[in-house]
Design a protein around this motif. Structure first.
Motif, PDB file in Angstrom:
ATOM      1  N   SER A   9     -16.818  19.742 -15.611  1.00 49.95           N
ATOM      2  CA  SER A   9     -16.185  20.917 -15.968  1.00 49.95           C
ATOM      3  C   SER A   9     -15.218  21.168 -14.766  1.00 49.95           C
ATOM      4  O   SER A   9     -15.648  21.436 -13.402  1.00 49.95           O
ATOM      5  CB  SER A   9     -16.862  22.263 -16.174  1.00 49.95           C
ATOM      6  OG  SER A   9     -16.074  23.364 -15.762  1.00 49.95           O
ATOM      7  N   VAL A  10     -13.858  21.122 -15.162  1.00 48.87           N
ATOM      8  CA  VAL A  10     -12.990  21.376 -14.304  1.00 48.87           C
ATOM      9  C   VAL A  10     -13.053  22.833 -13.712  1.00 48.87           C
ATOM     10  O   VAL A  10     -12.721  23.081 -12.293  1.00 48.87           O
ATOM     11  CB  VAL A  10     -11.452  21.271 -14.698  1.00 48.87           C
ATOM     12  CG1 VAL A  10     -10.961  22.520 -15.604  1.00 48.87           C
ATOM     13  CG2 VAL A  10     -10.482  20.832 -13.781  1.00 48.87           C
ATOM     14  N   ASN A  11     -13.571  23.644 -14.359  1.00 49.78           N
ATOM     15  CA  ASN A  11     -13.701  25.173 -14.000  1.00 49.78           C
ATOM     16  C   ASN A  11     -14.846  25.274 -12.851  1.00 49.78           C
ATOM     17  O   ASN A  11     -14.962  25.830 -11.934  1.00 49.78           O
ATOM     18  CB  ASN A  11     -13.903  26.132 -14.901  1.00 49.78           C
ATOM     19  CG  ASN A  11     -12.614  26.254 -15.803  1.00 49.78           C
ATOM     20  OD1 ASN A  11     -11.516  26.740 -15.008  1.00 49.78           O
ATOM     21  ND2 ASN A  11     -12.838  26.177 -16.898  1.00 49.78           N
ATOM     22  N   GLY A  32     -24.465  23.224 -19.702  1.00 53.10           N
ATOM     23  CA  GLY A  32     -23.255  23.294 -20.477  1.00 53.10           C
ATOM     24  C   GLY A  32     -22.936  21.843 -20.819  1.00 53.10           C
ATOM     25  O   GLY A  32     -23.611  20.749 -20.338  1.00 53.10           O
ATOM     26  N   GLY A  33     -21.998  21.558 -21.955  1.00 52.92           N
ATOM     27  CA  GLY A  33     -21.762  20.316 -22.431  1.00 52.92           C
ATOM     28  C   GLY A  33     -23.155  19.506 -23.000  1.00 52.92           C
ATOM     29  O   GLY A  33     -23.771  20.194 -23.404  1.00 52.92           O
ATOM     30  N   LEU A  38     -26.626  26.857 -22.207  1.00 52.18           N
ATOM     31  CA  LEU A  38     -25.690  27.969 -22.266  1.00 52.18           C
ATOM     32  C   LEU A  38     -26.564  29.245 -23.006  1.00 52.18           C
ATOM     33  O   LEU A  38     -26.321  30.261 -22.642  1.00 52.18           O
ATOM     34  CB  LEU A  38     -24.576  27.987 -22.752  1.00 52.18           C
ATOM     35  CG  LEU A  38     -23.629  26.712 -22.018  1.00 52.18           C
ATOM     36  CD1 LEU A  38     -22.045  26.685 -22.431  1.00 52.18           C
ATOM     37  CD2 LEU A  38     -23.863  26.767 -20.319  1.00 52.18           C
ATOM     38  N   VAL A  52     -19.605  28.178 -18.244  1.00 54.32           N
ATOM     39  CA  VAL A  52     -19.676  27.720 -17.026  1.00 54.32           C
ATOM     40  C   VAL A  52     -18.059  27.727 -16.145  1.00 54.32           C
ATOM     41  O   VAL A  52     -17.313  27.467 -16.910  1.00 54.32           O
ATOM     42  CB  VAL A  52     -20.378  26.361 -16.630  1.00 54.32           C
ATOM     43  CG1 VAL A  52     -21.953  26.577 -17.265  1.00 54.32           C
ATOM     44  CG2 VAL A  52     -19.757  25.366 -17.400  1.00 54.32           C
ATOM     45  N   GLU A  64     -16.162  33.471 -14.546  1.00 55.44           N
ATOM     46  CA  GLU A  64     -14.828  33.296 -14.302  1.00 55.44           C
ATOM     47  C   GLU A  64     -14.486  32.483 -13.041  1.00 55.44           C
ATOM     48  O   GLU A  64     -14.655  32.978 -11.998  1.00 55.44           O
ATOM     49  CB  GLU A  64     -13.799  34.435 -14.483  1.00 55.44           C
ATOM     50  CG  GLU A  64     -13.519  34.868 -15.815  1.00 55.44           C
ATOM     51  CD  GLU A  64     -12.742  34.063 -16.833  1.00 55.44           C
ATOM     52  OE1 GLU A  64     -12.048  33.290 -16.237  1.00 55.44           O
ATOM     53  OE2 GLU A  64     -13.310  33.778 -17.997  1.00 55.44           O
ATOM     54  N   SER A  65     -14.159  31.412 -13.212  1.00 55.51           N
ATOM     55  CA  SER A  65     -13.829  30.515 -11.955  1.00 55.51           C
ATOM     56  C   SER A  65     -12.987  31.159 -10.828  1.00 55.51           C
ATOM     57  O   SER A  65     -13.264  31.011  -9.647  1.00 55.51           O
ATOM     58  CB  SER A  65     -13.289  29.159 -12.394  1.00 55.51           C
ATOM     59  OG  SER A  65     -12.104  29.184 -13.081  1.00 55.51           O
TER      60      SER A  65
HETATM   61  N1  LIG Z   1     -11.909  31.026 -17.920  1.00 56.61           N
HETATM   62  C1  LIG Z   1     -12.997  30.352 -17.665  1.00 56.61           C
HETATM   63  C2  LIG Z   1     -13.382  29.296 -18.435  1.00 56.61           C
HETATM   64  C3  LIG Z   1     -14.925  28.992 -18.891  1.00 56.61           C
HETATM   65  C4  LIG Z   1     -14.954  27.732 -19.455  1.00 56.61           C
HETATM   66  O1  LIG Z   1     -14.354  27.624 -20.668  1.00 56.61           O
HETATM   67  N2  LIG Z   1     -16.000  26.885 -19.219  1.00 56.61           N
HETATM   68  C5  LIG Z   1     -16.227  25.691 -19.941  1.00 56.61           C
HETATM   69  C6  LIG Z   1     -16.169  24.487 -19.264  1.00 56.61           C
HETATM   70  S1  LIG Z   1     -14.751  23.938 -18.390  1.00 56.61           S
HETATM   71  C7  LIG Z   1     -17.353  25.708 -21.038  1.00 56.61           C
HETATM   72  O2  LIG Z   1     -18.485  26.369 -20.339  1.00 56.61           O
HETATM   73  N3  LIG Z   1     -17.519  25.066 -21.904  1.00 56.61           N
HETATM   74  C8  LIG Z   1     -18.889  25.225 -22.519  1.00 56.61           C
HETATM   75  C9  LIG Z   1     -19.816  23.851 -21.937  1.00 56.61           C
HETATM   76  O3  LIG Z   1     -19.420  23.195 -20.983  1.00 56.61           O
HETATM   77  O4  LIG Z   1     -20.661  23.613 -22.856  1.00 56.61           O
HETATM   78  C10 LIG Z   1     -13.196  30.089 -16.083  1.00 56.61           C
HETATM   79  O5  LIG Z   1     -12.297  29.893 -15.301  1.00 56.61           O
HETATM   80  O6  LIG Z   1     -14.389  29.856 -15.615  1.00 56.61           O
END
Ligand SMILES: N[C@@H](CCC(=O)N[C@@H](CS)C(=O)NCC(=O)O)C(=O)O
Length: 216
Positions: A9-11, A32-33, A38, A52, A64-65
């Protein structure tokens, strides 16, 4: 500390990069993923968004990253990455970039990434890709102007948490839309400066093959 989140995850990568730059140790829980988790009660109790990254630091859980980046900076005001955020005037040069990254740069980046990487060709939408690319071009123009006064990094000459928040997108962005980056020399040079950092190489320049849609 415990960092929750899959490293693809980039965040999450922003936080991995920051923890490395701050020289901090932590436990890493990969959720996650494809790893799931989660909705597990232990994770769900940490964050209302069930996304995440989440950083557990003593009694607090930060989600929030970019909030996590600011939290690390406030926690370590004597570190070169933390000091600017302990000074209101210096923080005012960093905060706008973090906000801009979250609200303006990242949404079209995520949109284009989903279209080109996470969807099969037959699922993609040409109109949506055009809109995301146009929004990305506008956002990159803003960064190009910001860097145009000769500064080395976003908030000045010193590397800071704004460079982590926004720079973490540059590896994948250069992969999926090289034309957008190559057309902007200050953005390219900034990316090259970030690429020289070992922590960037360790956490950002990593394979995202597991995210690709089957057959792509
Ligand atoms: N704005 C949030 C975005 C968080 C977000 O959308 N995370 C994604 C991964 S980049 C996530 O949890 N996706 C669900 C998953 O990975 O299962 C941040 O900056 O942390």
């Amino acid at each position: 500390m415990i960092l929750w989140g899959r490293p693809t995850s980039v965040n999450v990568q922003k936080v991995l990069w920051a923890l490395d730059e701050f020289g901090l140790t932590y436990d890493h829980r990969v959720v996650g993923g494809k790893y799931g988790g989660l909705d597990d009660p232990v994770f769900a109790a940490l964050t209302p968004v069930r996304r995440v990254p989440v950083l557990q630091d003593g009694a607090v859980a930060v989600w929030e990253s970019h909030a996590v980046l600011r939290h690390l900076a406030r926690r370590h005001p004597d570190h070169p990455l933390g000091a600017p955020m302990a000074d209101t005037d210096r923080a005012a040069r960093t905060d706008p970039w973090l906000e801009f990254g979250a609200t303006t740069l990242q949404p079209p980046f995520i949109g284009l990434f989903w279209q080109l990487v996470r969807m099969r060709p037959e699922e993609r939408d040409a109109g949506s890709m055009t809109r995301h690319k146009a929004a990305l071009a506008e956002a990159l123009d803003i960064i190009e102007r910001g860097l145009g006064d000769g500064r080395q990094m976003l908030a000045g000459d010193e590397f800071g948490i704004a460079d982590i928040g926004l720079g973490s997108l540059m590896f994948r962005l250069t992969d999926i839309a090289p034309d957008l980056v190559e057309a902007r020399p200050h953005v390219m040079a900034w990316h090259q400066r970030l690429r020289a950092r070992p922590a960037f190489q360790r956490h950002i320049e990593t394979s995202y093959a597991e995210l690709r849609a089957p057959g792509t």
